[in-house]
Design a protein around this motif. Structure first.
Motif, PDB file in Angstrom:
ATOM      1  N   THR A 100       0.812  -1.220   0.000  1.00 43.78           N
ATOM      2  CA  THR A 100       0.000   0.000   0.000  1.00 43.78           C
ATOM      3  C   THR A 100       0.846   1.270   0.000  1.00 43.78           C
ATOM      4  O   THR A 100       0.363   2.344   0.373  1.00 43.78           O
ATOM      5  N   LEU A 101       2.088   1.184  -0.431  1.00 46.70           N
ATOM      6  CA  LEU A 101       2.968   2.352  -0.474  1.00 46.70           C
ATOM      7  C   LEU A 101       2.401   3.420  -1.404  1.00 46.70           C
ATOM      8  O   LEU A 101       2.020   3.132  -2.543  1.00 46.70           O
ATOM      9  N   SER A 129       5.817  -4.981   7.231  1.00 46.54           N
ATOM     10  CA  SER A 129       6.707  -3.985   7.831  1.00 46.54           C
ATOM     11  C   SER A 129       7.618  -4.593   8.885  1.00 46.54           C
ATOM     12  O   SER A 129       8.816  -4.289   8.942  1.00 46.54           O
ATOM     13  N   GLY A 147       4.879   0.897   6.403  1.00 48.65           N
ATOM     14  CA  GLY A 147       3.680   1.632   6.775  1.00 48.65           C
ATOM     15  C   GLY A 147       3.356   1.264   8.206  1.00 48.65           C
ATOM     16  O   GLY A 147       2.949   0.132   8.480  1.00 48.65           O
ATOM     17  N   GLN A 205      -2.459  -0.530  13.297  1.00 52.60           N
ATOM     18  CA  GLN A 205      -2.917   0.855  13.169  1.00 52.60           C
ATOM     19  C   GLN A 205      -4.411   0.968  13.470  1.00 52.60           C
ATOM     20  O   GLN A 205      -4.852   1.867  14.191  1.00 52.60           O
ATOM     21  N   PRO A 243      -5.262   3.220   3.947  1.00 53.92           N
ATOM     22  CA  PRO A 243      -4.772   4.595   3.771  1.00 53.92           C
ATOM     23  C   PRO A 243      -5.540   5.321   2.669  1.00 53.92           C
ATOM     24  O   PRO A 243      -5.802   4.753   1.607  1.00 53.92           O
ATOM     25  N   ARG A 264      -1.263   6.639   9.855  1.00 59.35           N
ATOM     26  CA  ARG A 264      -0.135   5.825   9.398  1.00 59.35           C
ATOM     27  C   ARG A 264       0.998   6.713   8.931  1.00 59.35           C
ATOM     28  O   ARG A 264       0.773   7.753   8.307  1.00 59.35           O
ATOM     29  N   GLU A 266       4.460   6.440   6.596  1.00 55.16           N
ATOM     30  CA  GLU A 266       5.298   5.649   5.699  1.00 55.16           C
ATOM     31  C   GLU A 266       6.749   6.057   5.936  1.00 55.16           C
ATOM     32  O   GLU A 266       7.079   7.237   5.929  1.00 55.16           O
TER      33      GLU A 266
END
Length: 298
Positions: A100-101, A129, A147, A205, A243, A264, A266
């Motif tokens: 999900t970057l 992560s 993330g 998160q 996100p 969140r 990154e």
């Protein structure tokens, strides 16, 4: 022993098959088997247990493998350093990233990097992560994109923040929430959720946000990737928290802002030791693209 013998042992260990290992190393099987046998004779121990059905490492082989990997990596690093001293960047670059970057257009960065440094072998791995921190710390990855919750700081690596954002509720187009302009956690706490595995940074998160609000929710479906998560939401099996920047690109789904939703950060991480020439070039390229000032330059 020599480096080629170590490469053969590594190939056999990874393929669990002498024929496939020979194909990977572009040699005939008899030559590879002969070299492995010579190495075993020199070491005075069998590295592999061979049967008609399988090949697997012995206890001696398990002990030999990490040192062999380190020796091969050291030899490759030495060649890369010599090449860099003459103005050529070569070697390998291993990068990890969450799926999900959004802070970095990673395909575009890697395309630019390959154009500038065509002699570098690039690999990209989708890694959680928490595992990514471990792999960068141990040298399996040169850099990684995480993330994580705002209070998370990776240990044993260097890092810097790239972007900060909130999650949104992702729902199907026919879901009642799809018509809402915004919601809060209390409003969605009774929904059925699709989320990542419990204990993962991606899941933490959302769990932390609900806990801070004194709320409990039901996560009925745990998945490992956002593609399956999106499909399940699209079929009305639940809703998700993702996100905002990433959710905006999900086809056929609705994103609803959550006023007190999860946050969140990154982060870019890299080794606390001196990066290889290939890794230094990658970090410098990122530094030039986003204006960050903390990535090391050679």
């Amino acid at each position: 022993m020599d480096l080629q013998q170590m490469r053969y042992v590594l190939a056999v260990a990874e393929t669990a098959n002498f024929t496939r290992a020979a194909e990977r190393c572009h040699v005939v099987q008899s030559a590879l088997s002969h070299q492995v046998a010579r190495l075993e004779q020199e070491l005075g121990a069998q590295l592999f247990e061979r049967t008609s059905r399988r090949v697997r490492l012995t206890a001696a082989g398990e002990a030999f493998l990490p040192a062999a990997r380190q020796a091969l990596e050291a030899a490759e690093r030495a060649r890369a350093e010599v090449a860099a001293a003459t103005g050529e960047i070569r070697g390998r670059l291993a990068v990890g990233s969450i799926p999900t970057l959004t802070a970095v257009d990673l395909p575009a960065v890697l395309q630019d990097y390959r154009r500038r440094y065509p002699r570098v072998r690039i690999s990209l791995r989708a890694v959680s992560s928490e595992r990514m921190v471990e792999q960068v710390r141990d040298g399996g990855l040169d850099a990684g994109f995480l993330g994580v919750p705002p209070g998370f700081r990776p240990q044993g690596v260097r890092d810097r923040a790239l972007a900060h954002g909130r999650h949104v509720a992702v729902v199907g187009p026919d879901h009642p929430l799809a018509r809402e302009r915004e919601v809060d956690l209390r409003r969605i706490a009774d929904e059925t959720f699709v989320d990542f595995a419990e204990g993962s940074a991606a899941r933490a998160q959302s769990d932390e946000a609900f806990a801070a609000a004194g709320l409990r929710r039901e996560v009925a479906f745990e998945v490992s990737g956002v593609e399956l998560m999106s499909r399940m939401v699209r079929h009305g099996l639940g809703i998700a928290l993702l996100p905002a920047a990433f959710a905006a690109d999900l086809h056929g789904l609705r994103s609803v802002p959550v006023t007190d939703g999860p946050e969140r950060v990154e982060r870019l991480i890299w080794s606390r030791f001196t990066p290889s020439p290939a890794a230094s070039a990658f970090l410098a390229l990122l530094d030039g693209r986003d204006g960050g000032g903390s990535a090391p330059r050679r």
